[in-house]
Design a protein around this motif. Structure first.
Motif, PDB file in Angstrom:
ATOM      1  N   ARG A 141       0.818  -1.197   0.000  1.00 18.63           N
ATOM      2  CA  ARG A 141       0.000   0.000   0.000  1.00 18.63           C
ATOM      3  C   ARG A 141       0.864   1.266   0.000  1.00 18.63           C
ATOM      4  O   ARG A 141       0.604   2.219  -0.729  1.00 18.63           O
ATOM      5  N   GLU A 142       1.894   1.246   0.833  1.00 19.07           N
ATOM      6  CA  GLU A 142       2.774   2.417   0.911  1.00 19.07           C
ATOM      7  C   GLU A 142       3.554   2.603  -0.387  1.00 19.07           C
ATOM      8  O   GLU A 142       3.740   3.733  -0.858  1.00 19.07           O
ATOM      9  N   ALA A 143       4.013   1.504  -0.958  1.00 19.39           N
ATOM     10  CA  ALA A 143       4.740   1.611  -2.230  1.00 19.39           C
ATOM     11  C   ALA A 143       3.824   2.158  -3.316  1.00 19.39           C
ATOM     12  O   ALA A 143       4.245   2.942  -4.175  1.00 19.39           O
ATOM     13  N   ALA A 144       2.552   1.764  -3.277  1.00 16.23           N
ATOM     14  CA  ALA A 144       1.586   2.281  -4.247  1.00 16.23           C
ATOM     15  C   ALA A 144       1.428   3.788  -4.092  1.00 16.23           C
ATOM     16  O   ALA A 144       1.366   4.530  -5.075  1.00 16.23           O
ATOM     17  N   GLU A 145       1.386   4.266  -2.840  1.00 14.15           N
ATOM     18  CA  GLU A 145       1.330   5.717  -2.590  1.00 14.15           C
ATOM     19  C   GLU A 145       2.562   6.414  -3.160  1.00 14.15           C
ATOM     20  O   GLU A 145       2.457   7.449  -3.813  1.00 14.15           O
ATOM     21  N   ALA A 146       3.713   5.848  -2.879  1.00 11.77           N
ATOM     22  CA  ALA A 146       4.960   6.495  -3.286  1.00 11.77           C
ATOM     23  C   ALA A 146       5.085   6.572  -4.803  1.00 11.77           C
ATOM     24  O   ALA A 146       5.671   7.504  -5.337  1.00 11.77           O
ATOM     25  N   LEU A 147       4.538   5.576  -5.499  1.00 16.21           N
ATOM     26  CA  LEU A 147       4.696   5.528  -6.951  1.00 16.21           C
ATOM     27  C   LEU A 147       3.491   6.091  -7.690  1.00 16.21           C
ATOM     28  O   LEU A 147       3.544   6.317  -8.893  1.00 16.21           O
ATOM     29  N   ARG A 150      -1.656   1.681  -8.657  1.00 18.72           N
ATOM     30  CA  ARG A 150      -2.491   0.801  -7.851  1.00 18.72           C
ATOM     31  C   ARG A 150      -1.642  -0.260  -7.162  1.00 18.72           C
ATOM     32  O   ARG A 150      -0.564  -0.602  -7.631  1.00 18.72           O
ATOM     33  N   GLN A 151      -2.205  -0.776  -6.076  1.00 16.59           N
ATOM     34  CA  GLN A 151      -1.487  -1.792  -5.314  1.00 16.59           C
ATOM     35  C   GLN A 151      -1.207  -3.033  -6.172  1.00 16.59           C
ATOM     36  O   GLN A 151      -0.141  -3.638  -6.063  1.00 16.59           O
ATOM     37  N   GLY A 152      -2.158  -3.386  -7.025  1.00 18.08           N
ATOM     38  CA  GLY A 152      -1.960  -4.542  -7.902  1.00 18.08           C
ATOM     39  C   GLY A 152      -0.785  -4.341  -8.852  1.00 18.08           C
ATOM     40  O   GLY A 152      -0.086  -5.297  -9.210  1.00 18.08           O
ATOM     41  N   THR A 153      -0.574  -3.095  -9.252  1.00 17.74           N
ATOM     42  CA  THR A 153       0.556  -2.792 -10.130  1.00 17.74           C
ATOM     43  C   THR A 153       1.871  -2.977  -9.382  1.00 17.74           C
ATOM     44  O   THR A 153       2.835  -3.528  -9.920  1.00 17.74           O
ATOM     45  N   VAL A 154       1.904  -2.514  -8.134  1.00 19.10           N
ATOM     46  CA  VAL A 154       3.099  -2.726  -7.309  1.00 19.10           C
ATOM     47  C   VAL A 154       3.399  -4.218  -7.208  1.00 19.10           C
ATOM     48  O   VAL A 154       4.526  -4.660  -7.407  1.00 19.10           O
ATOM     49  N   MET A 155       2.353  -4.989  -6.930  1.00 17.99           N
ATOM     50  CA  MET A 155       2.552  -6.432  -6.761  1.00 17.99           C
ATOM     51  C   MET A 155       3.105  -7.072  -8.018  1.00 17.99           C
ATOM     52  O   MET A 155       4.051  -7.850  -7.963  1.00 17.99           O
TER      53      MET A 155
END
Ligand SMILES: [Zn+2]
Lengths: 179, 90
Positions: A141-147, A150-155
C-alpha cells in the motif's frame, strides 16, 4: 487542526515526521537515484507537509508523506528535465556516499555482488518496486502511494522483478537448498 | 486410509495456488486465513518449501544490500524539522 507556527501543532508535526525520516530517505534515494538529491527531496517533502498539516487527518502519516513526496518528485523532475531523466542502465548510481560498512559485505559476498549487477540490469519500474518493498521496507500500500500506482501494479512489478533477479542469480547459487 | 482424509477447504491448497500467492505471503500481505493455509502447505511440501526458501534468501540479500541512510543526512533532516517548528514555513 491548528495552523502552522502554533506550538502544539509543531510538536505534533515533529512527532509525526521524525520517526519516518529514515524510510523517507530510503524511498527518496530510490526515486532520485542518489543520496544528495534524496536529501533535497525529503526536505521539500517536509516543507510541503508542514504547510499542509492542517489538511492531514492524522491517520497513516507515512502514506500521507509518501504521497507528498511523489508529487514533490514529479515537480523536481519537471524542473530539471531533461538531464534528470537518466537511464539507470547507463548512469550508474554513486556508490561513494552510501555509508555501507565492510561488515555488511561478509555474509555472502558473491551473491551480494551479483545482486548489485542484477538490480542494475532490472528495468526501472521493476527495480523501484523491489527497492521500495525489499530495501526501504514499505508495504504494498505504501509503495503504491509512493509511486502513484495501484497496489496490484506494485505487486505485479515486484513479483516480476524478483523473478528476474532470481533468474539472473541462479548462476551464482541462489537456491533454497544450497547446502 | 489416512490419505483419504480431506482437509477443510481453505487449508488445502494446491502447489499451483501456493505459487500464485507465495511472494505475497512472504511479504506478510496475505489475510490470516490464507496465510496459515500457505504456511501449512510449505511445511508439508518440499518443492514449495524450497521455492519459498529461495525467495526468502533473495529478500534477505536485498535487505542486506540496502545501504543505511547516512547519519549525517538524518541529523540534517532532524534539524530541518526543528527549524520549521521554530520559524514556520514562511
Ligand atoms: Zn507444493
Amino acid at each position: 487542526m491548528v495552523p502552522p507556527g502554533d506550538g502544539a501543532a509543531d510538536e505534533a508535526f515533529e512527532r509525526l515526521v521524525v520517526p519516518e525520516l529514515d524510510v523517507l530517505m530510503r524511498v527518496a534515494r530510490s526515486l532520485s537515484g542518489n543520496t544528495a538529491d534524496a536529501e533535497d527531496l525529503v526536505q521539500e517533502t517536509l516543507l510541503r507537509a508542514y504547510r499542509s498539516i492542517e489538511r492531514f487527518d492524522g491517520r497513516y502519516p507515512r502514506a500521507w508523506l509518501l504521497t507528498i513526496m511523489r508529487n514533490a518528485n514529479i515537480n523536481r523532475a519537471r524542473r530539471r528535465r531533461p538531464q534528470l531523466q537518466r537511464d539507470p542502465d547507463t548512469a550508474p548510481e554513486e556508490v561513494a556516499d552510501d555509508g555501507r560498512s565492510a561488515e555488511d559485505d561478509v555474509v555472502d559476498p558473491v551473491l551480494d555482488a551479483a545482486l548489485d549487477d542484477a538490480l542494475a540490469a532490472l528495468p526501472l519500474v521493476y527495480r523501484r518496486a523491489v527497492e521500495l518493498v525489499d530495501m526501504a521496507g514499505l508495504s504494498y500500500r505504501e509503495a503504491a502511494e509512493a509511486l502513484g500506482v495501484r497496489q496490484g501494479t506494485v505487486m505485479s512489478r515486484l513479483h516480476r522483478g524478483r523473478q528476474r533477479l532470481r533468474e539472473r542469480l541462479a548462476a551464482t547459487g541462489l537456491e533454497g537448498d544450497r547446502t | 486410509m489416512t490419505r483419504l482424509i480431506r482437509r477443510r477447504v481453505p487449508d488445502h491448497l494446491s502447489c499451483r495456488q501456493v505459487a500464485k500467492v507465495l511472494q505475497t505471503h512472504l511479504d506478510g500481505e496475505l489475510d490470516d486465513e490464507t496465510a496459515s493455509a500457505v504456511a501449512e502447505h510449505l511445511e508439508m511440501c518440499r518443492r514449495c518449501g524450497l521455492e519459498a526458501a529461495t525467495y526468502i534468501e533473495l529478500k534477505e540479500a536485498l535487505a542486506r544490500r540496502a545501504a543505511p541512510v547516512p547519519t549525517a543526512s538524518l541529523e540534517r533532516l532532524r534539524s530541518f524539522v526543528a527549524e520549521l517548528d521554530a520559524h514556520g514555513a514562511e
